[in-house]
Enzyme design. Structure first.
Site, short mmCIF file in Angstrom:
data_model
loop_
_atom_site.label_atom_id
_atom_site.label_comp_id
_atom_site.label_asym_id
_atom_site.label_seq_id
_atom_site.Cartn_x
_atom_site.Cartn_y
_atom_site.Cartn_z
N HIS A 86 0.80 -1.22 0.00
CA HIS A 86 0.00 0.00 0.00
C HIS A 86 0.83 1.27 0.00
O HIS A 86 0.31 2.36 -0.18
CB HIS A 86 -1.05 0.01 1.11
CG HIS A 86 -0.56 -0.23 2.49
ND1 HIS A 86 -0.76 -1.41 3.16
CD2 HIS A 86 0.16 0.54 3.32
CE1 HIS A 86 -0.21 -1.34 4.35
NE2 HIS A 86 0.37 -0.16 4.47
N HIS A 112 7.04 6.78 4.95
CA HIS A 112 6.40 6.23 3.75
C HIS A 112 5.73 7.38 2.99
O HIS A 112 5.73 8.51 3.45
CB HIS A 112 5.38 5.16 4.17
CG HIS A 112 4.30 5.70 5.04
ND1 HIS A 112 4.36 5.66 6.42
CD2 HIS A 112 3.16 6.37 4.74
CE1 HIS A 112 3.30 6.25 6.91
NE2 HIS A 112 2.54 6.71 5.92
N HIS A 114 2.60 8.97 0.11
CA HIS A 114 1.26 8.91 -0.49
C HIS A 114 1.25 9.78 -1.75
O HIS A 114 1.78 10.89 -1.74
CB HIS A 114 0.21 9.45 0.48
CG HIS A 114 0.11 8.66 1.75
ND1 HIS A 114 -0.77 7.62 1.93
CD2 HIS A 114 0.81 8.75 2.91
CE1 HIS A 114 -0.62 7.12 3.15
NE2 HIS A 114 0.33 7.79 3.77
N HIS A 131 5.29 10.80 4.99
CA HIS A 131 4.88 10.72 6.40
C HIS A 131 6.01 10.11 7.21
O HIS A 131 6.34 8.93 7.04
CB HIS A 131 3.63 9.85 6.54
CG HIS A 131 2.39 10.55 6.08
ND1 HIS A 131 1.21 9.88 5.84
CD2 HIS A 131 2.16 11.85 5.84
CE1 HIS A 131 0.29 10.77 5.47
NE2 HIS A 131 0.85 11.96 5.45
N THR A 197 -3.96 7.50 8.95
CA THR A 197 -4.80 7.67 7.75
C THR A 197 -5.12 6.33 7.10
O THR A 197 -5.67 6.28 6.01
CB THR A 197 -4.12 8.59 6.71
OG1 THR A 197 -2.94 7.94 6.23
CG2 THR A 197 -3.78 9.94 7.31
N THR A 198 -4.74 5.24 7.78
CA THR A 198 -5.06 3.90 7.31
C THR A 198 -5.72 3.13 8.46
O THR A 198 -5.54 3.50 9.62
CB THR A 198 -3.77 3.15 6.88
OG1 THR A 198 -2.84 3.17 7.97
CG2 THR A 198 -3.13 3.79 5.66
ZN LIG Z 1 0.85 7.83 5.72
#
Ligand SMILES: [Zn+2]
Length: 247
Positions: A86, A112, A114, A131, A197-198
Protein backbone atom coordinates in the site's frame (compact mmCIF):
# COMPACT_ATOMS: atom_id res chain seq x y z
CA UNK A 1 -0.83 -8.29 -10.67
CA UNK A 2 -1.16 -8.93 -6.96
CA UNK A 3 -3.13 -6.30 -5.11
CA UNK A 4 -3.96 -7.68 -1.70
CA UNK A 5 -3.67 -5.34 1.20
CA UNK A 6 -3.96 -6.77 4.65
CA UNK A 7 -4.89 -5.11 7.85
CA UNK A 8 -2.39 -4.88 10.62
CA UNK A 9 -3.26 -5.54 14.23
CA UNK A 10 -3.77 -2.44 16.34
CA UNK A 11 -0.53 -2.77 18.24
CA UNK A 12 1.59 -3.07 15.13
CA UNK A 13 -0.23 -0.19 13.54
CA UNK A 14 0.21 2.12 16.47
CA UNK A 15 3.87 1.23 16.58
CA UNK A 16 4.02 2.27 12.96
CA UNK A 17 5.29 -1.14 11.99
CA UNK A 18 3.00 -2.25 9.23
CA UNK A 19 3.35 -5.95 8.69
CA UNK A 20 1.71 -7.15 5.49
CA UNK A 21 2.34 -10.79 6.39
CA UNK A 22 0.03 -10.66 9.41
CA UNK A 23 -3.42 -12.09 8.76
CA UNK A 24 -6.27 -9.61 8.85
CA UNK A 25 -9.06 -7.90 7.01
CA UNK A 26 -8.24 -6.67 3.53
CA UNK A 27 -8.45 -2.94 3.00
CA UNK A 28 -7.33 -0.72 0.20
CA UNK A 29 -8.08 2.27 -1.95
CA UNK A 30 -10.10 0.65 -4.75
CA UNK A 31 -13.16 -1.56 -5.12
CA UNK A 32 -15.12 -2.75 -2.09
CA UNK A 33 -12.28 -2.11 0.36
CA UNK A 34 -12.18 1.58 -0.55
CA UNK A 35 -11.72 4.17 2.28
CA UNK A 36 -15.49 4.90 2.47
CA UNK A 37 -16.02 1.24 3.44
CA UNK A 38 -13.13 0.68 5.86
CA UNK A 39 -15.33 0.92 8.96
CA UNK A 40 -17.72 -1.68 7.52
CA UNK A 41 -14.97 -4.23 6.97
CA UNK A 42 -14.53 -5.10 10.66
CA UNK A 43 -15.51 -3.61 14.05
CA UNK A 44 -11.79 -3.03 14.62
CA UNK A 45 -11.93 -0.29 12.00
CA UNK A 46 -14.99 1.50 13.38
CA UNK A 47 -12.97 4.61 14.29
CA UNK A 48 -12.58 5.26 10.55
CA UNK A 49 -16.31 6.25 10.63
CA UNK A 50 -16.91 7.17 14.29
CA UNK A 51 -13.76 9.17 14.95
CA UNK A 52 -14.07 12.95 15.30
CA UNK A 53 -10.33 13.63 14.97
CA UNK A 54 -9.57 11.86 11.73
CA UNK A 55 -6.80 12.50 9.22
CA UNK A 56 -6.08 13.73 6.61
CA UNK A 57 -7.50 17.25 6.70
CA UNK A 58 -7.52 20.42 4.66
CA UNK A 59 -5.40 22.91 6.58
CA UNK A 60 -7.13 26.28 6.63
CA UNK A 61 -7.76 28.96 9.24
CA UNK A 62 -4.63 28.02 11.17
CA UNK A 63 -4.08 30.04 14.34
CA UNK A 64 -0.68 31.60 14.85
CA UNK A 65 0.57 30.70 18.30
CA UNK A 66 3.64 31.16 20.44
CA UNK A 67 4.89 27.62 20.11
CA UNK A 68 8.41 26.37 20.50
CA UNK A 69 10.37 25.72 17.36
CA UNK A 70 10.47 22.31 15.86
CA UNK A 71 13.87 20.65 16.22
CA UNK A 72 14.71 17.99 13.66
CA UNK A 73 17.68 15.74 14.31
CA UNK A 74 18.02 13.57 11.22
CA UNK A 75 21.27 12.10 9.91
CA UNK A 76 22.72 8.93 8.43
CA UNK A 77 20.37 6.06 8.91
CA UNK A 78 20.25 2.33 8.17
CA UNK A 79 17.29 0.02 7.74
CA UNK A 80 15.25 -1.44 4.93
CA UNK A 81 12.95 -0.26 2.17
CA UNK A 82 9.90 -2.17 1.00
CA UNK A 83 6.86 -1.80 -1.20
CA UNK A 84 4.43 -3.31 1.32
CA UNK A 85 1.46 -3.32 -1.04
CA UNK A 86 0.00 0.00 0.00
CA UNK A 87 3.04 2.29 0.10
CA UNK A 88 6.80 2.43 -0.17
CA UNK A 89 8.03 2.29 3.40
CA UNK A 90 11.46 2.79 4.92
CA UNK A 91 11.93 1.12 8.31
CA UNK A 92 14.67 2.31 10.65
CA UNK A 93 17.00 -0.40 12.00
CA UNK A 94 18.54 1.42 14.96
CA UNK A 95 16.26 4.40 15.43
CA UNK A 96 18.41 7.42 16.32
CA UNK A 97 16.75 10.11 14.26
CA UNK A 98 14.31 12.23 16.24
CA UNK A 99 12.34 15.45 16.47
CA UNK A 100 11.53 17.63 19.49
CA UNK A 101 8.13 19.30 19.53
CA UNK A 102 6.95 21.30 22.56
CA UNK A 103 9.87 19.91 24.54
CA UNK A 104 8.81 16.32 23.84
CA UNK A 105 11.19 13.97 22.02
CA UNK A 106 9.78 11.63 19.36
CA UNK A 107 11.99 9.04 17.66
CA UNK A 108 11.59 8.19 13.97
CA UNK A 109 10.35 4.64 13.44
CA UNK A 110 9.49 4.56 9.73
CA UNK A 111 8.54 6.78 6.84
CA UNK A 112 6.40 6.23 3.75
CA UNK A 113 4.67 8.10 0.95
CA UNK A 114 1.26 8.91 -0.49
CA UNK A 115 0.50 10.07 -4.04
CA UNK A 116 -1.20 12.45 -4.37
CA UNK A 117 -0.88 14.11 -0.96
CA UNK A 118 -3.39 13.17 1.75
CA UNK A 119 -3.47 16.48 3.63
CA UNK A 120 -4.16 19.67 1.71
CA UNK A 121 -2.98 23.20 2.50
CA UNK A 122 -5.68 25.80 1.85
CA UNK A 123 -7.31 23.40 -0.58
CA UNK A 124 -4.08 22.70 -2.43
CA UNK A 125 -3.07 19.11 -3.09
CA UNK A 126 0.54 18.06 -3.85
CA UNK A 127 1.85 15.25 -6.08
CA UNK A 128 3.45 13.43 -3.13
CA UNK A 129 3.41 13.56 0.68
CA UNK A 130 5.98 11.91 2.94
CA UNK A 131 4.88 10.72 6.40
CA UNK A 132 7.67 10.45 8.96
CA UNK A 133 6.21 8.38 11.81
CA UNK A 134 7.71 9.02 15.27
CA UNK A 135 7.01 7.67 18.72
CA UNK A 136 7.81 9.04 22.18
CA UNK A 137 8.66 7.10 25.35
CA UNK A 138 4.97 6.79 26.20
CA UNK A 139 4.25 5.20 22.84
CA UNK A 140 2.41 8.27 21.53
CA UNK A 141 2.69 8.89 17.81
CA UNK A 142 3.71 12.01 15.94
CA UNK A 143 3.65 12.12 12.16
CA UNK A 144 5.69 14.82 10.47
CA UNK A 145 4.50 15.39 6.91
CA UNK A 146 6.53 16.88 4.07
CA UNK A 147 4.91 17.93 0.81
CA UNK A 148 6.70 17.39 -2.51
CA UNK A 149 6.14 19.50 -5.61
CA UNK A 150 7.36 18.85 -9.14
CA UNK A 151 10.73 20.47 -9.78
CA UNK A 152 14.36 19.51 -9.37
CA UNK A 153 15.13 15.88 -8.75
CA UNK A 154 15.73 14.79 -5.18
CA UNK A 155 19.01 12.87 -4.65
CA UNK A 156 17.84 10.95 -1.55
CA UNK A 157 14.60 9.87 -3.18
CA UNK A 158 16.65 8.84 -6.22
CA UNK A 159 18.87 6.69 -4.00
CA UNK A 160 15.95 4.99 -2.24
CA UNK A 161 14.09 4.33 -5.48
CA UNK A 162 17.22 2.81 -7.03
CA UNK A 163 17.54 0.14 -4.31
CA UNK A 164 13.82 -0.68 -4.04
CA UNK A 165 12.93 -4.25 -5.05
CA UNK A 166 10.77 -4.69 -8.15
CA UNK A 167 8.63 -7.08 -6.11
CA UNK A 168 6.17 -6.26 -3.36
CA UNK A 169 6.89 -7.32 0.20
CA UNK A 170 10.59 -7.85 -0.44
CA UNK A 171 12.52 -5.57 1.95
CA UNK A 172 15.97 -4.46 0.82
CA UNK A 173 18.51 -3.45 3.49
CA UNK A 174 20.47 -0.25 3.14
CA UNK A 175 23.26 1.35 5.12
CA UNK A 176 23.93 4.95 6.02
CA UNK A 177 21.74 7.11 3.85
CA UNK A 178 21.53 10.69 5.07
CA UNK A 179 17.84 11.42 5.45
CA UNK A 180 18.49 15.01 6.54
CA UNK A 181 18.57 15.65 2.79
CA UNK A 182 14.79 15.04 2.81
CA UNK A 183 14.20 18.17 4.82
CA UNK A 184 13.27 21.63 3.55
CA UNK A 185 15.26 24.63 4.82
CA UNK A 186 12.63 26.13 7.07
CA UNK A 187 10.85 24.38 9.94
CA UNK A 188 7.67 26.47 9.95
CA UNK A 189 4.80 24.09 10.58
CA UNK A 190 1.12 23.47 11.18
CA UNK A 191 0.13 21.26 14.10
CA UNK A 192 -3.12 19.54 14.99
CA UNK A 193 -4.48 16.36 16.52
CA UNK A 194 -5.43 13.60 14.10
CA UNK A 195 -5.35 9.89 13.39
CA UNK A 196 -3.64 7.21 11.35
CA UNK A 197 -4.80 7.67 7.75
CA UNK A 198 -5.06 3.90 7.31
CA UNK A 199 -7.13 1.31 9.23
CA UNK A 200 -7.67 1.08 12.16
CA UNK A 201 -7.66 4.95 11.94
CA UNK A 202 -6.46 5.20 15.57
CA UNK A 203 -6.70 8.73 17.00
CA UNK A 204 -4.40 10.60 19.38
CA UNK A 205 -1.75 11.13 16.70
CA UNK A 206 0.01 14.51 16.73
CA UNK A 207 0.40 15.86 13.20
CA UNK A 208 3.12 18.32 12.23
CA UNK A 209 3.00 19.46 8.61
CA UNK A 210 5.94 21.46 7.32
CA UNK A 211 4.98 24.62 5.43
CA UNK A 212 8.10 24.56 3.27
CA UNK A 213 8.01 22.00 0.47
CA UNK A 214 10.61 19.85 -1.28
CA UNK A 215 10.80 18.92 -4.95
CA UNK A 216 10.85 15.76 -6.99
CA UNK A 217 11.42 15.41 -10.72
CA UNK A 218 8.55 14.36 -12.97
CA UNK A 219 10.33 10.99 -13.40
CA UNK A 220 10.54 10.43 -9.65
CA UNK A 221 6.85 11.25 -9.15
CA UNK A 222 5.96 8.85 -11.95
CA UNK A 223 8.12 6.13 -10.39
CA UNK A 224 6.12 6.40 -7.13
CA UNK A 225 2.81 6.38 -9.03
CA UNK A 226 3.99 3.32 -10.96
CA UNK A 227 4.92 1.52 -7.71
CA UNK A 228 1.60 2.39 -6.04
CA UNK A 229 -0.39 1.39 -9.18
CA UNK A 230 -3.25 3.63 -8.00
CA UNK A 231 -3.77 6.60 -5.71
CA UNK A 232 -3.08 5.78 -2.07
CA UNK A 233 -4.55 8.85 -0.41
CA UNK A 234 -7.46 8.69 2.00
CA UNK A 235 -10.01 11.48 1.28
CA UNK A 236 -10.04 14.65 3.41
CA UNK A 237 -11.83 14.23 6.77
CA UNK A 238 -13.91 16.90 8.57
CA UNK A 239 -12.18 19.00 11.23
CA UNK A 240 -15.17 18.88 13.63
CA UNK A 241 -14.01 22.07 15.34
CA UNK A 242 -10.38 21.05 15.77
CA UNK A 243 -7.86 23.86 16.02
CA UNK A 244 -4.87 24.02 13.73
CA UNK A 245 -1.89 25.81 15.26
CA UNK A 246 0.90 27.38 13.23
CA UNK A 247 4.21 28.86 14.32
ZN1 LIG B 1 0.85 7.83 5.72
Amino acid sequence: MKKIIKAMPLLMATMGLASPVMAGVHWGYEGEATPENWAKLTPEYQMCDLGRNQSPVNISGAIKAQVTDLEIHYGETSGNIVNNGHTIQINEKNPNDYVVVNGEKYTLVQFHFHAPSENEINGESFPLEGHFVHKNDKGELLVMAIMFEEGDKNPVVEKFLSILSEEEEVPVDFDKINIAAFLPKSTGYYRFSGSLTTPPCTEGVTWVILKDTMTLSKDEIEKFEHEFKHHNNRPIQPLHGRLIISN
